[in-house]
Enzyme design. Structure first.
Site, PDB file in Angstrom:
ATOM      1  N   TYR A  66      -7.080  26.524   5.985  1.00 28.32           N
ATOM      2  CA  TYR A  66      -8.054  27.541   5.600  1.00 28.32           C
ATOM      3  C   TYR A  66      -8.927  27.872   6.813  1.00 28.32           C
ATOM      4  CZ  TYR A  66      -6.914  26.138   0.780  1.00 28.32           C
ATOM      5  OH  TYR A  66      -6.258  25.838  -0.391  1.00 28.32           O
ATOM      6  N   PHE A 215      -6.006  29.236  -8.515  1.00 33.53           N
ATOM      7  CA  PHE A 215      -6.175  30.575  -9.090  1.00 33.53           C
ATOM      8  C   PHE A 215      -6.476  30.482 -10.590  1.00 33.53           C
ATOM      9  CE2 PHE A 215      -3.281  32.638  -5.639  1.00 33.53           C
ATOM     10  CZ  PHE A 215      -4.322  32.505  -4.716  1.00 33.53           C
ATOM     11  N   PRO A 216      -7.463  29.651 -10.988  1.00 33.44           N
ATOM     12  CA  PRO A 216      -7.777  29.505 -12.417  1.00 33.44           C
ATOM     13  C   PRO A 216      -8.291  30.796 -13.050  1.00 33.44           C
ATOM     14  CG  PRO A 216      -9.482  28.480 -11.082  1.00 33.44           C
ATOM     15  CD  PRO A 216      -8.365  28.839 -10.143  1.00 33.44           C
ATOM     16  N   LEU A 217      -8.769  31.713 -12.201  1.00 29.87           N
ATOM     17  CA  LEU A 217      -9.270  32.999 -12.703  1.00 29.87           C
ATOM     18  C   LEU A 217      -8.360  34.149 -12.293  1.00 29.87           C
ATOM     19  CD1 LEU A 217     -13.087  32.463 -12.044  1.00 29.87           C
ATOM     20  CD2 LEU A 217     -11.818  32.153 -14.175  1.00 29.87           C
ATOM     21  N   GLY A 219      -6.858  34.506  -9.193  1.00 28.48           N
ATOM     22  CA  GLY A 219      -6.707  34.667  -7.750  1.00 28.48           C
ATOM     23  C   GLY A 219      -7.027  36.077  -7.293  1.00 28.48           C
ATOM     24  N   THR A 221      -5.690  38.728  -8.198  1.00 31.73           N
ATOM     25  CA  THR A 221      -5.573  39.678  -9.309  1.00 31.73           C
ATOM     26  C   THR A 221      -6.319  39.101 -10.500  1.00 31.73           C
ATOM     27  OG1 THR A 221      -3.363  40.256  -8.510  1.00 31.73           O
ATOM     28  CG2 THR A 221      -3.972  41.038 -10.698  1.00 31.73           C
ATOM     29  N   PRO A 222      -7.606  39.385 -10.640  1.00 36.53           N
ATOM     30  CA  PRO A 222      -8.413  38.777 -11.698  1.00 36.53           C
ATOM     31  C   PRO A 222      -7.806  38.988 -13.083  1.00 36.53           C
ATOM     32  CG  PRO A 222      -9.812  39.945 -10.141  1.00 36.53           C
ATOM     33  CD  PRO A 222      -8.394  40.273  -9.773  1.00 36.53           C
ATOM     34  N   LEU A 223      -8.008  37.988 -13.930  1.00 34.81           N
ATOM     35  CA  LEU A 223      -7.464  38.029 -15.280  1.00 34.81           C
ATOM     36  C   LEU A 223      -8.008  39.222 -16.061  1.00 34.81           C
ATOM     37  CD1 LEU A 223      -7.845  34.261 -16.274  1.00 34.81           C
ATOM     38  CD2 LEU A 223      -5.738  35.424 -15.622  1.00 34.81           C
TER      39      LEU A 223
END
Length: 290
Positions: A66, A215-217, A219, A221-223
């Site tokens: 990173y 990417f719990p939300l 990543g 591409t938001p949910l």
């Protein structure tokens, strides 16, 4: 030290010989755009890390890729000497190119180099947890994990790594790694809309192994979902809060590592994940990924 008066949502989980908060922090967003270069606001990035620890978070996820090196150096500058309770997870298996790509680097010499780079940039003599990252930028890919994972096992025997995990892997690769040495976690993409690992989550929970969704939300591409918006509206909460709370209630072995470069957003994530979802809410949300 936890200077917060309220416990973090989800309680704790045991990773090997360490107890960590199920609500953790992912440091990827502290680097510059597309996870390359330094942050625009270095002081702000350091403040987010210090706020995470002050809120009681004891699990931070990072990688020397990173930046590269940027997030590890920020973690060291913000938090070293590290609190005894802090558990820092990193990963190896990919490097960065000048275009910001993530070329794989999984030969034994590559992995040894990456482990030593993580040790140096974090300023530690042993890494708490190293995840063996397989697959590529498109996701997990079939193939043997044995040679790469055995290299990390050797480094663990040498005292440079305390615990081992795997990332971006197929269920077959998880089984292959577990046949070589114990793992404490699996880190794959998983969220309300991407439920391909449902069976794996449940099997790992039975065996006492953590599942850490990246990417719990959603990543990059938001949910977005009508059902998610409906539940959020009913609870007078944000869709992202509902998505985090769903993960914590989905299974006790799920550890959250949502990332942010804002202290205000970090506090919002903590508050949101503590939302209590009813059986009706959970059933409605479960329909999204199926």
């Amino acid at each position: 030290m936890n200077t917060s008066s309220t416990p973090l949502p989800g309680g704790t989980w045991t990773l090997g010989d360490s107890t960590v908060t199920r609500f953790g922090y992912g440091a990827m967003q502290l680097a510059g755009p597309w996870v390359m270069g330094p942050p625009a606001d270095r002081d702000g990035a350091l403040a987010v890390l210090r706020e995470a620890v002050s809120l009681g978070i004891t699990h931070i996820d990072t990688s020397d890729a990173y930046g590269p090196r940027i997030t590890n150096e920020l973690i060291r500058d913000a938090l070293h000497p590290y609190p005894e309770s802090l558990f820092i997870a990193t990963k190896v298996g990919a490097t960065r190119d000048a275009q910001g790509g993530w070329p794989t680097a999984r030969r034994p010499a590559d992995l040894r180099k990456q482990v030593h780079e993580n040790l140096e940039s974090l300023g530690v003599e042993a890494l708490d947890l190293v995840n063996m990252r397989m697959g590529d930028a498109q996701g997990s890919q079939p193939g043997s994990i044995t040679e790469a994972f055995e290299t990390l096992v050797d480094l663990q025997r040498e005292g440079l790594i305390r615990h081992l995990g795997v990332s971006n892997v197929t269920p077959e690769q998880v089984a292959e790694a577990r046949g070589i040495a114990p793992i404490v976690c699996v880190q794959n993409m998983y969220n309300l809309a991407h439920r391909h690992d449902d069976d794996l989550v449940d099997r790992l929970a039975t065996d006492g192994i953590a599942y850490v969704p990246f990417f719990p939300l959603g990543g990059f591409t938001p949910l977005q979902s009508e059902a998610l918006s409906k539940v959020a509206s009913r609870l007078e909460a944000t869709p992202m809060s509902v998505a985090l709370a769903w993960l914590l209630q989905r299974s006790p072995n799920i550890l959250l590592i949502p990332g942010t470069s804002s202290t205000a957003h970090l506090r919002e994530n903590v508050a949101g994940a503590g939302l209590s979802l009813s059986d009706e809410d959970m059933a409605e949300l479960d329909s999204i990924g199926h």
